[in-house]
Motif scaffolding. Structure first.
Motif, short mmCIF file in Angstrom:
data_model
loop_
_atom_site.label_atom_id
_atom_site.label_comp_id
_atom_site.label_asym_id
_atom_site.label_seq_id
_atom_site.Cartn_x
_atom_site.Cartn_y
_atom_site.Cartn_z
N SER A 63 -8.66 23.53 -26.60
CA SER A 63 -9.90 23.33 -25.85
C SER A 63 -9.69 23.50 -24.35
O SER A 63 -10.60 23.90 -23.63
N ASP A 64 -8.49 23.20 -23.88
CA ASP A 64 -8.18 23.37 -22.46
C ASP A 64 -7.18 24.51 -22.25
O ASP A 64 -6.46 24.55 -21.26
N GLY A 65 -7.17 25.46 -23.19
CA GLY A 65 -6.20 26.55 -23.12
C GLY A 65 -6.38 27.48 -21.94
O GLY A 65 -5.43 28.13 -21.51
N ALA A 66 -7.59 27.54 -21.38
CA ALA A 66 -7.84 28.43 -20.24
C ALA A 66 -7.13 27.95 -18.99
O ALA A 66 -6.87 28.75 -18.08
N GLU A 67 -6.81 26.65 -18.91
CA GLU A 67 -6.14 26.10 -17.73
C GLU A 67 -4.73 25.60 -18.03
O GLU A 67 -3.99 25.28 -17.10
N HIS A 68 -4.36 25.52 -19.30
CA HIS A 68 -3.07 24.94 -19.65
C HIS A 68 -2.33 25.85 -20.64
O HIS A 68 -2.55 25.76 -21.85
N PRO A 69 -1.46 26.72 -20.13
CA PRO A 69 -0.71 27.61 -21.02
C PRO A 69 0.12 26.85 -22.05
O PRO A 69 0.30 27.33 -23.17
N ASP A 70 0.62 25.66 -21.69
CA ASP A 70 1.43 24.90 -22.64
C ASP A 70 0.59 24.39 -23.81
O ASP A 70 1.03 24.42 -24.97
N ALA A 71 -0.63 23.94 -23.52
CA ALA A 71 -1.51 23.48 -24.59
C ALA A 71 -1.89 24.64 -25.51
O ALA A 71 -1.96 24.48 -26.74
N GLU A 72 -2.11 25.81 -24.93
CA GLU A 72 -2.46 26.97 -25.74
C GLU A 72 -1.28 27.41 -26.61
O GLU A 72 -1.46 27.80 -27.76
N LEU A 73 -0.08 27.31 -26.07
CA LEU A 73 1.10 27.67 -26.86
C LEU A 73 1.28 26.71 -28.03
O LEU A 73 1.55 27.13 -29.16
N LYS A 74 1.12 25.41 -27.77
CA LYS A 74 1.26 24.42 -28.84
C LYS A 74 0.20 24.63 -29.92
O LYS A 74 0.49 24.59 -31.13
N ALA A 75 -1.04 24.91 -29.50
CA ALA A 75 -2.11 25.14 -30.47
C ALA A 75 -1.85 26.40 -31.28
O ALA A 75 -2.14 26.46 -32.48
N THR A 76 -1.31 27.43 -30.63
CA THR A 76 -0.99 28.67 -31.35
C THR A 76 0.10 28.43 -32.38
O THR A 76 0.01 28.90 -33.52
#
Length: 617
Positions: A63-76
């Motif tokens: 949900s906050d992947g546009a501002e947090h690359p680490d959160a997007e990586l974990k979600a991926t």
């Protein structure tokens, strides 16, 4: 699209225990890796942290992947371990570039086996092997093409040996336009970010036809030294961007900037986008790619218009009249006067007539009569073939001067001396260093000039939002209109012999003629709307003229120009100016300008200035 989002949501919500647990430091290390940053199109935010250029929330799994690359990586990572039952909507299928990289970085050998048949078939059809950057040259008569354009061609393994580039695919980024906005609205919305931008992968033959035929633009092909693995990685990421929206702006977040991002995905060691913090003019991005050592070969493809003009170049005026007659009526080929011409001249005329017919057919629906005329001309060409058309390759567009211009000058206005300091964000005027630019083309964006008069008196002399001039010469075969448009603030003669700062918009149209190989003459009728504190009305219109000569000489470019504006309130304003630029080097010019201004409101004044221009991005 809702189906895709729902499936990806299921992926994210799948049992997290299936995904490997990596420690925080390793997660942060991967999330800050240049390749992951490139995959998410992240940039450093103005107040710190990150933000993605992608404006479409469906691109992100967190949900906050546009501002947090680490959160997007974990979600991926979590989504990659979701059950394989979602098929083509599984994260492994939707994000193949992410999947490949994370598998390699974390040695993920226990991922679910997913049948990504849609992606696999698409990837097989594209069959990426090598990459060519395509630069369709600038074309002033199209607002979307004034600065040129860049796209990428993806070639199969046998393209060079079999000469089958037309079967390749092209990666293009452009504004997504719903409906049919007119040129002025298109330009305004493009400047202000009024359109979303989308990537598209289309057959290269379609793009080639569009640029060379429909828009009459020369094409430059830069073969890049990307490996097959790098090209495949880039194409995988293009799949991830399918129907994903970006913001689109003409001057920075445009086609050229986005393609630089793709090249950084292909080869993560590249640092291309950081060179363009303010604007990304296509020719500047071509230079950046070349300077990065990516270009191994350059090829040139002339437009249909250039081919027609080159074929007609050796023809006399009478012979060009025969071209017009023969293209309209093939019975003219049987006329005694035509048959009396030498056979080699007949061949040139017939070939030029055929090229003229094909040129006129550009962008038109198929006309059976025109098709029949073309067929008859082809038969005549087969009976009397002309020599092969040879077109000398013009100067490389990236070899022209840099797009931004810094200016400093000294001069006199009447009996007052002044210094002048200026900055132009882009791009080129009629007198600028000419190499790499067509004679008679001018496009200037955001130009400001400040003057310092004696006594330390400073004033804003000029603030142009945009100035565009297209002086395309007319000839026997083609009759293009020349036109110009400009708007902004400028100083004009005012009451009490003062200079008054006015806001204005003006434009005009007319004709340009090739007086010699390096000389153009032009004459345009103009209209102007002006807000002037010395006038009674809030805005006052005027009609006028703009005529002159432009000569490319051994020193540089010389111009002489006469202008006149006749206002409805009785004011008449005329000027005569001469300009000569000396090209000291590719990115350095010295310009001498002289002007005499006449006005009913003020005494006639002379102005002379010597100005140094430094072209530096």
């Amino acid at each position: 699209m809702l189906k895709r989002l729902a499936s990806l949501a299921l992926c994210v919500c799948a049992p997290l225990s299936a995904a490997p647990q990596i420690d925080h430091s390793r997660l942060q290390q991967l999330a800050s890796d240049p390749f992951w940053i490139s995959l998410g199109h992240y940039e450093t935010a103005k107040l710190g942290g990150w933000r993605s250029y992608v404006s479409d929330p469906k691109f992100f799994l967190a949900s906050d992947g546009a501002e947090h690359p680490d959160a997007e990586l974990k979600a991926t990572l979590d989504a990659l371990y979701a059950p394989a039952s979602s098929g083509n909507q599984h994260a492994q299928c939707v994000y193949p570039a992410r999947t490949r990289w994370l598998k390699a970085q974390l040695n993920l050998s226990d991922l679910p086996t997913v049948d990504c048949n849609e992606f696999n078939q698409w990837f097989k059809d594209v069959s990426p092997h090598s990459t060519v950057m395509i630069f369709p040259a600038a074309y002033l008569n199209s607002p979307s093409s004034m600065f040129g354009h860049t796209l990428l061609r993806i070639d199969q393994a046998d393209v060079q040996s079999n000469h089958t580039a037309l079967l390749s695919y092209a990666i293009n980024f452009g504004a997504y336009i719903e409906g049919s906005d007119n040129s002025i609205l298109y330009a305004w919305k493009g400047l202000m970010g009024g359109y979303p931008g989308l990537f598209a992968l289309v057959p290269y033959q379609e793009k080639l036809s569009e640029y060379r035929s429909l828009e009459n633009r020369d094409l430059w092909e830069y073969r890049l030294n990307l490996t097959q693995a790098e090209t495949e990685r880039m194409v995988e990421h293009v799949w991830e961007l399918k129907q994903i929206k970006f913001d689109y702006f003409f001057f920075d977040e445009n086609c050229s900037y986005r393609l630089l991002e793709l090249l950084q995905v292909a080869r993560p060691s590249l640092r291309l986008t950081g060179q363009f913090p303010l604007t990304a003019i296509p020719t500047d991005t071509v230079k950046a790619v070349k300077e990065a050592g990516l270009v191994e070969k350059i090829e040139y493809r002339p437009s249909r218009e250039r081919e027609l003009l080159e074929r007609a170049k050796p023809l006399s005026s009478d012979e060009q009249q025969w071209v017009l007659k023969v293209s309209a009526d093939q019975q003219q080929l049987q006329e005694p006067a035509f048959k009396a011409l030498p056979r080699d001249r007949q061949a040139l005329i017939i070939d030029a007539a055929y090229r003229l017919e094909r040129y006129r057919a550009n962008g038109q629906e198929r006309d059976p009569q025109r098709a029949q005329r073309s067929f008859e001309l082809l038969r005549a060409i087969n009976r009397n073939p002309p020599p092969e058309l040879s077109i000398e390759r013009p100067g490389l567009p990236e070899d022209g001067h840099e797009s931004r211009t810094w200016q400093v000058g000294v001069g006199t206005h009447g009996d007052q001396a002044f210094g002048e300091y200026g900055l132009r964000m882009a791009y080129h005027d009629l007198n600028d260093n000419a190499d790499g630019f067509p004679l008679g083309a001018q496009i200037e964006i955001l130009q400001m000039k400040l003057r310092q008069y004696e006594g330390n008196h400073w004033q804003l002399q000029q603030l142009d939002l945009a100035t565009i001039r297209s002086l395309t010469p007319r000839n026997e075969l083609l009759q293009p209109w020349s036109w110009q448009v400009t708007g902004g603030l400028e100083r004009v003669p005012g009451k009490h012999d003062d200079e008054t700062l006015v806001s204005h918009v003006n434009g005009g149209g007319g004709g340009t003629w090739q007086l010699s190989e390096n000389m153009l003459g032009f004459a345009l009728g103009t209209v102007r709307v002006e807000h002037n504190a010395d006038f009674a009305g809030f805005i006052t219109p005027a009609a006028g003229f703009n005529t002159g000569l432009l000569w490319k000489n051994p020193l540089g470019n010389f111009s002489v120009e006469a202008k006149g504006d006749y206002f409805t309130n009785g004011e008449v304003r005329r000027s005569l100016s001469l300009n000569q630029q000396w090209e000291l080097s590719r990115n350095l010019g010295l310009r001498l300008s002289a002007q005499r201004e006449f006005s009913h409101l003020a005494t006639a004044e002379n102005e002379v200035m010597l100005e140094l221009k430094w072209y530096h991005y």
